[in-house]
Enzyme design. Structure first.
Site, PDB file in Angstrom:
ATOM      1  N   LYS A   1       7.447   4.631   2.576  1.00 12.29           N
ATOM      2  CA  LYS A   1       6.109   5.487   1.576  1.00 12.29           C
ATOM      3  C   LYS A   1       5.766   6.827   2.343  1.00 12.29           C
ATOM      4  O   LYS A   1       5.373   6.743   3.573  1.00 12.29           O
ATOM      5  CB  LYS A   1       4.939   4.284   1.388  1.00 12.29           C
ATOM      6  CG  LYS A   1       5.590   3.186   0.843  1.00 12.29           C
ATOM      7  CD  LYS A   1       5.873   3.589  -0.666  1.00 12.29           C
ATOM      8  CE  LYS A   1       6.132   2.085  -1.388  1.00 12.29           C
ATOM      9  NZ  LYS A   1       6.287   2.287  -2.898  1.00 12.29           N
TER      10      LYS A   1
ATOM     11  N   SER B   1       0.928  -1.258   0.009  1.00 11.60           N
ATOM     12  CA  SER B   1       0.145  -0.052   0.285  1.00 11.60           C
ATOM     13  C   SER B   1       0.722   1.164  -0.032  1.00 11.60           C
ATOM     14  O   SER B   1       1.982   1.340   0.727  1.00 11.60           O
ATOM     15  CB  SER B   1      -0.919   0.082   1.432  1.00 11.60           C
ATOM     16  OG  SER B   1      -0.206  -0.232   2.356  1.00 11.60           O
ATOM     17  N   ASP B   2       0.413   2.222  -0.798  1.00 15.68           N
ATOM     18  CA  ASP B   2       1.091   3.481  -0.914  1.00 15.68           C
ATOM     19  C   ASP B   2      -0.082   4.617  -0.888  1.00 15.68           C
ATOM     20  O   ASP B   2      -1.018   4.338  -0.983  1.00 15.68           O
ATOM     21  CB  ASP B   2       2.260   3.408  -1.764  1.00 15.68           C
ATOM     22  CG  ASP B   2       1.621   3.323  -3.302  1.00 15.68           C
ATOM     23  OD1 ASP B   2       0.735   4.145  -3.732  1.00 15.68           O
ATOM     24  OD2 ASP B   2       1.940   2.459  -3.930  1.00 15.68           O
TER      25      ASP B   2
ATOM     26  N   HIS C   1      13.658  -0.816  -9.603  1.00 11.32           N
ATOM     27  CA  HIS C   1      12.464  -1.013  -8.836  1.00 11.32           C
ATOM     28  C   HIS C   1      12.083  -2.498  -8.869  1.00 11.32           C
ATOM     29  O   HIS C   1      12.452  -3.318  -9.898  1.00 11.32           O
ATOM     30  CB  HIS C   1      11.282  -0.491  -9.681  1.00 11.32           C
ATOM     31  CG  HIS C   1       9.870  -0.782  -9.457  1.00 11.32           C
ATOM     32  ND1 HIS C   1       8.970  -1.741 -10.048  1.00 11.32           N
ATOM     33  CD2 HIS C   1       9.421  -0.599  -8.017  1.00 11.32           C
ATOM     34  CE1 HIS C   1       7.831  -1.685  -9.343  1.00 11.32           C
ATOM     35  NE2 HIS C   1       7.925  -1.155  -8.148  1.00 11.32           N
TER      36      HIS C   1
END
Length: 443
Positions: free
Chosen positions: A222, A25-26, A355
């Site tokens: 994040k 989640s971000d 990434h």
């Protein structure tokens, strides 16, 4: 000898319900179900080897990528593998230049994700037939063969074929020693596993503490949803890891340009090495403005995981818009297009910090960055590769992390093959896992 005619291409919609635990989640992607369009290539060769390819998604929409893969299938079926890799540039252009399909690209979006999945499967099969892990297949290629895999269209104003060959020739010096260094010590990694935006403080503290015990020295947090919450969480992490360890921040495209500068100015006290994806991945000049504004604070700009293609990377480099370049093994057109970006980054002397995470991204990108060190950049200065500690158990050849470093894979292929049972159970919507979840939601 690479051989075999492609007799079958199948593609599966594989999803993992990671949203249930807040994993991944971000600020922009609040409830992702980490997923993949999973391609399997079969040939008529007697060896029975198969090629496996992945492109990463976040749940809904994976079915659209599956449709795009099937649309590309006619360009692959009945093709001879030896002929494909013998003219890999031509095959790449055939996939990306279909006179009708390219209208829904070109070389970007869903159709390019599908292209990556197909090409990743081809590279996996090629490496398997050669009996080498993909990084070793690349390292052992001569410069001219490597360059022949790249489509230089639209980037010759920055990198010509001859320039690429010369970069690779110059990097031949010390290759053997660098390969031995990788085999002994691995490629340095950083962790994103501790500080997903949806994690409560107790989870963040526990995971951060465990990571420190395991020897991690580089951490990413994040940010971007709420400034005061970001200040609190960044202070918590910085206090836990201490002043000497490296901290990065990732906004996942949340801000407008002025907002990014203002927000990061207020987070500068925590000494982040970089802010990742501060704004739209398509905004080259916006990234350049942010990079210029944050440079006096000692904060670099990192981006790339959602850059469509080599052209966007070319412009980011030309505009001096980033200090750290982040390739993605499934967003660009597989190894072929990533090779062009690695070479451009070398020319501009910008460190590549890939990434990873997702479904299989760590497994794939480790090959590219190990190759980059041995055959292209020849440097570890300001370089590290992202690592996220989940979903590796679903892969036949999962990554091996030792002392916070990626150890070079030894199994032949691109490390893309998933366990049959995992694919069967997590196939959407008819796999066992999803049947239960969808049934529960229906009630």
């Amino acid at each position: 000898m690479v051989h075999g005619r492609v007799s079958r291409l199948s593609v599966h919609d594989v999803r993992f319900p990671t949203s249930l635990g807040g994993h991944g989640s971000d600020a922009m992607h609040t409830d992702p179900d980490y997923s993949a369009a999973y391609v399997v290539l079969e040939t008529d060769a007697e060896d029975g080897l198969k090629g496996y390819g992945i492109t990463f998604t976040l749940g809904r929409g994976t079915e659209v990528v599956v449709c795009a893969v099937n649309a590309l299938a006619p360009h692959v079926l009945n093709k001879d593998l030896g002929e494909i890799v013998g003219d890999f540039r031509g095959f790449y252009r055939q996939l990306t230049s279909d006179g009708q399909l390219r209208w829904i690209g070109p070389e970007k979006g869903v159709v390019h994700l599908a292209t990556a999945a197909v090409l990743n499967a081809v590279w996996d099969l090629w490496a398997k037939q050669e009996g080498k892990p993909l990084w070793k297949l690349l390292v052992d290629m001569d410069p001219r063969t490597l360059v022949s895999c790249i489509d230089f269209r639209y980037i010759t104003d920055v990198l010509t074929e001859e320039e690429a060959c010369e970069i690779l020739r110059q990097s031949q010096v010390g290759k053997k020693e660098r390969e031995e260094q990788m085999l002994a010590h691995g490629y340095p990694a950083y962790t994103t596993s501790c500080a997903w935006l949806g994690y409560p403080d107790a989870t963040l503290k526990q995971l951060c503490s465990e990571a420190l015990k395991d020897g991690w020295t580089r951490f990413k947090v994040k940010v971007g949803a709420d400034l005061q919450d970001d200040i609190r969480r960044c202070r918590l992490v910085r206090n836990m890891i201490g002043p000497e360890k490296t901290l990065m921040m990732d906004a996942n495209q949340r801000w407008d340009v002025p907002e990014a500068v203002e927000w990061m100015t207020k987070l500068a006290e925590f000494k982040p090495l970089w802010i990742e994806e501060p704004t739209s991945p398509d905004d080259i000049l916006g990234h350049a403005a942010i990079s210029k504004a944050l440079a006096p604070l000692g904060i670099g700009v990192a981006t790339g995981e959602q850059c469509h293609n080599r052209v966007i990377f070319k412009q980011l480099l030309q505009a001096k818009a980033l200090k750290f370049l982040q390739i993605d093994s499934c967003r660009l057109g597989s190894v072929n297009e990533n090779l062009s970006v690695l070479l451009m980054a070398k020319k501009f002397e910008i460190p590549v910090c890939p990434h990873a995470g997702g479904v299989g991204l760590c497994e794939l990108v480790q090959h590219l960055i190990i190759f980059d060190f041995i055959s292209v950049s020849a440097s570890l200065q300001d370089r590290m590769c992202e690592y996220v500690d989940h979903l590796h158990e679903h892969f036949k050849y999962p990554v091996l992390i030792r002392e916070a470093a990626y150890m070079p894979p030894k199994d032949a292929g691109y490390s893309t093959e998933m366990k049959e049972d995992s694919v069967k159970r997590h196939r959407y919507p008819d796999g066992e896992v999803w049947k239960k979840l969808l049934s529960a939601q229906g009630n």
